[in-house]
Design a protein around this motif. Structure first.
Motif, short mmCIF file in Angstrom:
data_model
loop_
_atom_site.label_atom_id
_atom_site.label_comp_id
_atom_site.label_asym_id
_atom_site.label_seq_id
_atom_site.Cartn_x
_atom_site.Cartn_y
_atom_site.Cartn_z
N LYS A 26 40.98 27.98 38.06
CA LYS A 26 40.69 29.37 37.72
C LYS A 26 41.96 30.21 37.81
O LYS A 26 42.25 31.01 36.92
CB LYS A 26 39.61 29.92 38.66
CG LYS A 26 39.14 31.32 38.33
CD LYS A 26 38.42 31.35 37.00
CE LYS A 26 37.82 32.70 36.71
NZ LYS A 26 37.25 32.77 35.36
N TYR A 30 45.43 32.76 34.52
CA TYR A 30 46.02 34.09 34.49
C TYR A 30 47.54 34.03 34.57
O TYR A 30 48.12 33.13 35.17
CB TYR A 30 45.48 34.94 35.66
CG TYR A 30 43.98 34.97 35.67
CD1 TYR A 30 43.28 35.73 34.73
CD2 TYR A 30 43.25 34.20 36.56
CE1 TYR A 30 41.90 35.72 34.70
CE2 TYR A 30 41.87 34.20 36.54
CZ TYR A 30 41.20 34.96 35.60
OH TYR A 30 39.82 34.93 35.56
N LYS A 73 42.25 42.38 35.54
CA LYS A 73 41.28 41.40 35.05
C LYS A 73 41.26 40.18 35.98
O LYS A 73 40.19 39.71 36.36
CB LYS A 73 41.65 40.97 33.63
CG LYS A 73 40.76 39.89 33.08
CD LYS A 73 41.20 39.46 31.69
CE LYS A 73 40.32 38.34 31.20
NZ LYS A 73 40.74 37.77 29.96
N GLU A 77 37.92 38.95 38.09
CA GLU A 77 37.30 37.67 37.74
C GLU A 77 37.47 36.64 38.84
O GLU A 77 36.57 35.85 39.09
CB GLU A 77 37.88 37.15 36.42
CG GLU A 77 37.46 37.99 35.24
CD GLU A 77 38.00 37.48 33.91
OE1 GLU A 77 38.66 36.41 33.88
OE2 GLU A 77 37.77 38.15 32.89
N ARG A 80 34.99 37.41 41.62
CA ARG A 80 33.66 36.99 41.17
C ARG A 80 33.52 35.46 41.26
O ARG A 80 32.50 34.94 41.70
CB ARG A 80 33.43 37.48 39.73
CG ARG A 80 32.00 37.68 39.37
CD ARG A 80 31.74 38.44 38.07
NE ARG A 80 32.76 38.42 37.05
CZ ARG A 80 33.56 39.46 36.75
NH1 ARG A 80 33.47 40.59 37.41
NH2 ARG A 80 34.45 39.37 35.79
N PHE A 81 34.57 34.75 40.86
CA PHE A 81 34.57 33.29 40.94
C PHE A 81 34.40 32.83 42.39
O PHE A 81 33.60 31.94 42.68
CB PHE A 81 35.88 32.74 40.37
CG PHE A 81 36.11 31.30 40.72
CD1 PHE A 81 35.51 30.30 39.99
CD2 PHE A 81 36.89 30.94 41.80
CE1 PHE A 81 35.68 28.96 40.33
CE2 PHE A 81 37.08 29.62 42.16
CZ PHE A 81 36.47 28.63 41.41
#
Length: 86
Positions: A26, A30, A73, A77, A80-81
């Motif tokens: 994850k 980014y 962002k 995210e 949340r992950f």
């Protein structure tokens, strides 16, 4: 300006191999740098051995710092992950 949030691990196994692998995958999505800090030891979230080497267990709190071009962002995210997977 960087983003920072705290997260308490709820997975009974802690930050073991499978969730650590998912976390690294994850983080690699980014451009921003994502640092996981636990008890004064900070590691790059894009490095599996660093993440696993923290030895984070269930109930432990980590601080996540995100800095870079897509930090807003990425931080949203990534948090949340973590909530959904750890």
């Amino acid at each position: 300006m960087s983003q920072e949030f705290k997260f308490t691990v709820s997975d009974p196994e802690g930050m073991h191999a499978r969730p650590a692998g998912l976390l690294v995958a994850k983080a690699q999505q980014y451009d921003s740098t994502i640092i996981v800090d636990y008890e004064g030891k900070a590691v790059d979230a894009k490095r599996i051995f660093g993440v696993m080497g923290l030895g984070v267990k269930q109930g432990d709190e980590v601080t996540v710092k995100v800095e870079g071009s897509d930090e807003d962002k990425a931080a949203a995210e990534f948090e949340r992950f973590l909530k959904g997977n750890l």
